[in-house]
Design a protein around this motif. Structure first.
Motif, PDB file in Angstrom:
ATOM      1  N   ILE A 137       1.690 -10.645  -7.880  1.00 38.79           N
ATOM      2  CA  ILE A 137       1.598 -10.196  -6.146  1.00 38.79           C
ATOM      3  C   ILE A 137       0.159 -10.766  -5.977  1.00 38.79           C
ATOM      4  CG2 ILE A 137       1.455  -8.631  -4.431  1.00 38.79           C
ATOM      5  CD1 ILE A 137       3.325  -7.135  -6.267  1.00 38.79           C
ATOM      6  N   VAL A 138       0.036 -11.618  -4.833  1.00 44.56           N
ATOM      7  CA  VAL A 138      -1.407 -12.229  -4.350  1.00 44.56           C
ATOM      8  C   VAL A 138      -1.513 -11.511  -3.137  1.00 44.56           C
ATOM      9  CG1 VAL A 138      -2.488 -14.274  -3.787  1.00 44.56           C
ATOM     10  CG2 VAL A 138      -0.843 -14.239  -5.948  1.00 44.56           C
ATOM     11  N   VAL A 139      -2.565 -11.061  -2.672  1.00 45.57           N
ATOM     12  CA  VAL A 139      -2.984 -10.618  -1.260  1.00 45.57           C
ATOM     13  C   VAL A 139      -4.405 -11.115  -0.942  1.00 45.57           C
ATOM     14  CG1 VAL A 139      -1.660  -8.403  -1.475  1.00 45.57           C
ATOM     15  CG2 VAL A 139      -3.953  -8.548  -2.211  1.00 45.57           C
ATOM     16  N   PRO A 140      -4.583 -11.305   0.286  1.00 40.23           N
ATOM     17  CA  PRO A 140      -6.042 -11.649   0.780  1.00 40.23           C
ATOM     18  C   PRO A 140      -7.059 -10.768   0.016  1.00 40.23           C
ATOM     19  CG  PRO A 140      -4.473 -11.458   2.704  1.00 40.23           C
ATOM     20  CD  PRO A 140      -3.703 -10.774   1.551  1.00 40.23           C
ATOM     21  N   PRO A 141      -8.041 -11.314  -0.028  1.00 43.02           N
ATOM     22  CA  PRO A 141      -9.521 -10.803  -0.869  1.00 43.02           C
ATOM     23  C   PRO A 141      -9.653  -9.273  -0.286  1.00 43.02           C
ATOM     24  CG  PRO A 141      -9.758 -13.065  -0.532  1.00 43.02           C
ATOM     25  CD  PRO A 141      -8.635 -12.974   0.126  1.00 43.02           C
ATOM     26  N   GLU A 142      -9.629  -9.237   1.156  1.00 44.51           N
ATOM     27  CA  GLU A 142      -9.954  -8.127   1.706  1.00 44.51           C
ATOM     28  C   GLU A 142      -8.875  -7.053   1.703  1.00 44.51           C
ATOM     29  OE1 GLU A 142      -7.890 -10.715   4.677  1.00 44.51           O
ATOM     30  OE2 GLU A 142      -9.588 -11.280   3.213  1.00 44.51           O
ATOM     31  N   ALA A 143      -7.840  -7.339   1.462  1.00 45.60           N
ATOM     32  CA  ALA A 143      -6.768  -6.429   1.112  1.00 45.60           C
ATOM     33  C   ALA A 143      -7.095  -5.794  -0.471  1.00 45.60           C
ATOM     34  CB  ALA A 143      -5.549  -6.829   1.156  1.00 45.60           C
ATOM     35  N   GLU A 144      -7.493  -6.687  -1.258  1.00 46.69           N
ATOM     36  CA  GLU A 144      -7.860  -6.121  -2.617  1.00 46.69           C
ATOM     37  C   GLU A 144      -8.822  -5.096  -2.853  1.00 46.69           C
ATOM     38  OE1 GLU A 144      -8.154  -8.990  -5.818  1.00 46.69           O
ATOM     39  OE2 GLU A 144      -6.843 -10.340  -5.096  1.00 46.69           O
ATOM     40  N   ARG A 145      -9.896  -5.259  -1.901  1.00 44.37           N
ATOM     41  CA  ARG A 145     -11.246  -4.505  -1.570  1.00 44.37           C
ATOM     42  C   ARG A 145     -10.565  -2.979  -1.434  1.00 44.37           C
ATOM     43  NH1 ARG A 145     -13.354  -9.176  -0.289  1.00 44.37           N
ATOM     44  NH2 ARG A 145     -13.082  -8.954   2.029  1.00 44.37           N
ATOM     45  N   ALA A 152      -2.121   1.750  -6.248  1.00 42.95           N
ATOM     46  CA  ALA A 152      -2.617   0.417  -5.916  1.00 42.95           C
ATOM     47  C   ALA A 152      -1.071  -0.583  -5.924  1.00 42.95           C
ATOM     48  CB  ALA A 152      -3.443  -0.030  -7.145  1.00 42.95           C
ATOM     49  N   THR A 153      -0.217  -0.356  -6.757  1.00 47.02           N
ATOM     50  CA  THR A 153       0.748  -1.172  -6.956  1.00 47.02           C
ATOM     51  C   THR A 153       1.581  -0.880  -5.833  1.00 47.02           C
ATOM     52  OG1 THR A 153       1.024  -1.139  -9.311  1.00 47.02           O
ATOM     53  CG2 THR A 153       2.947  -1.688  -8.229  1.00 47.02           C
ATOM     54  N   ASP A 154       1.782   0.347  -5.425  1.00 46.76           N
ATOM     55  CA  ASP A 154       2.682   0.659  -4.351  1.00 46.76           C
ATOM     56  C   ASP A 154       2.039   0.045  -2.734  1.00 46.76           C
ATOM     57  OD1 ASP A 154       4.311   2.141  -5.772  1.00 46.76           O
ATOM     58  OD2 ASP A 154       3.661   3.957  -5.104  1.00 46.76           O
ATOM     59  N   ALA A 155       0.549   0.039  -2.565  1.00 50.12           N
ATOM     60  CA  ALA A 155      -0.058  -0.700  -1.753  1.00 50.12           C
ATOM     61  C   ALA A 155       0.081  -2.198  -1.626  1.00 50.12           C
ATOM     62  CB  ALA A 155      -1.718  -0.226  -1.720  1.00 50.12           C
ATOM     63  N   ALA A 205       3.735  -2.915  -0.517  1.00 47.82           N
ATOM     64  CA  ALA A 205       3.999  -2.845   0.918  1.00 47.82           C
ATOM     65  C   ALA A 205       2.948  -3.718   1.992  1.00 47.82           C
ATOM     66  CB  ALA A 205       3.767  -1.277   1.247  1.00 47.82           C
ATOM     67  N   HIS A 206       2.116  -4.418   1.276  1.00 44.17           N
ATOM     68  CA  HIS A 206       0.927  -5.083   1.970  1.00 44.17           C
ATOM     69  C   HIS A 206       1.886  -6.239   2.971  1.00 44.17           C
ATOM     70  CE1 HIS A 206      -2.440  -7.421   3.622  1.00 44.17           C
ATOM     71  NE2 HIS A 206      -3.119  -6.294   3.087  1.00 44.17           N
ATOM     72  N   PRO A 207       1.472  -6.578   4.276  1.00 45.83           N
ATOM     73  CA  PRO A 207       2.260  -7.424   4.932  1.00 45.83           C
ATOM     74  C   PRO A 207       1.951  -8.550   4.638  1.00 45.83           C
ATOM     75  CG  PRO A 207       0.648  -6.339   6.339  1.00 45.83           C
ATOM     76  CD  PRO A 207       0.570  -5.499   4.946  1.00 45.83           C
ATOM     77  N   ASP A 208       0.857  -8.940   4.010  1.00 47.31           N
ATOM     78  CA  ASP A 208       0.527 -10.426   3.743  1.00 47.31           C
ATOM     79  C   ASP A 208       0.494 -10.745   2.184  1.00 47.31           C
ATOM     80  OD1 ASP A 208      -0.230 -10.936   6.256  1.00 47.31           O
ATOM     81  OD2 ASP A 208      -2.303 -10.022   6.084  1.00 47.31           O
ATOM     82  N   ARG A 209       1.407 -10.070   1.659  1.00 43.05           N
ATOM     83  CA  ARG A 209       1.617 -10.035   0.072  1.00 43.05           C
ATOM     84  C   ARG A 209       2.392 -11.534   0.010  1.00 43.05           C
ATOM     85  NH1 ARG A 209       6.289  -6.580  -2.363  1.00 43.05           N
ATOM     86  NH2 ARG A 209       6.841  -8.373  -3.515  1.00 43.05           N
TER      87      ARG A 209
END
Length: 187
Positions: A107-115, A124-127, A130-134
């Motif tokens: 799963i890839v998310v924008p860098p700010e979402a990782e922070r 962390a996995t649940d987040a 659920a991330h809209p930009d994943r």
């Protein structure tokens, strides 16, 4: 720029991909036919000519007899693991295995979402889920004993054979860990 396999036809015919790239593309397409949400899949890369010689009953399933490339042989029953790097760190291959390929989904998310991820692994996995930009991606990393490496990336959003990214540096940590399984420990 992709590494060049000096034994591959690409050395004499620049329009033809290297034996490693041909094997990686064929293996990625094979994995893609099984759809998404797969566990990691591991493949030994063996010279097709050697396999044809040692297993004549497989001749009809192997590449063209003129192909000097590799055949991917899936390694079934991988132990389940949450730590792929640890699993790779315990692997070694016999000399006839000239290369290895590994398919993993991420799963890839924008860098700010990782922070902003929670500290706990489950949270962390649940987040991430659920991330809209994943973005869901599948990586197929492949490497040879001679140091040649390549990586293919397929996105679930663009799940077509002609939309697969290819390059040696797409997942350098993964290709490095995979290449380390080919190093002879007696050196």
């Amino acid at each position: 720029m992709s590494p060049i396999d000096p034994d591959a036809p690409a050395a004499t015919d620049p329009s033809r991909p290297s034996a490693l790239l041909r094997a990686a593309v064929d293996t990625e397409k094979h994995v893609a036919r099984s759809g998404w949400d797969q566990p990691p899949r591991l493949f030994a890369l063996v010279r097709t000519a050697l396999l044809r010689e040692r297993e004549p009953s497989l001749a009809g399933q192997l590449a063209d007899p003129e192909d000097d490339g590799f055949t991917a042989v899936e390694q079934e029953r991988l132990p389940p693991t949450a730590d792929l790097e640890s699993l790779l760190g315990r692997m070694a291959w016999p000399p006839d295995v000239e290369g290895v390929a590994l398919s993993v989904e991420r799963i890839v998310v924008p860098p700010e979402a990782e922070r902003e991820l929670p500290q706990g692994p489950r949270e962390a996995t649940d987040a991430l889920m659920a991330h809209p930009d994943r973005k869901d991606v599948r990586l197929l990393a492949a490497c040879l004993r001679d140091g040649s490496r390549t990586c293919l990336l397929r996105q679930r959003d663009f799940d077509e054979d002609d939309a697969v990214a290819v390059g040696p540096d797409i997942a350098p940590g993964l290709t490095h860990a995979l290449a380390s399984t080919l190093v002879d420990g007696s050196d």
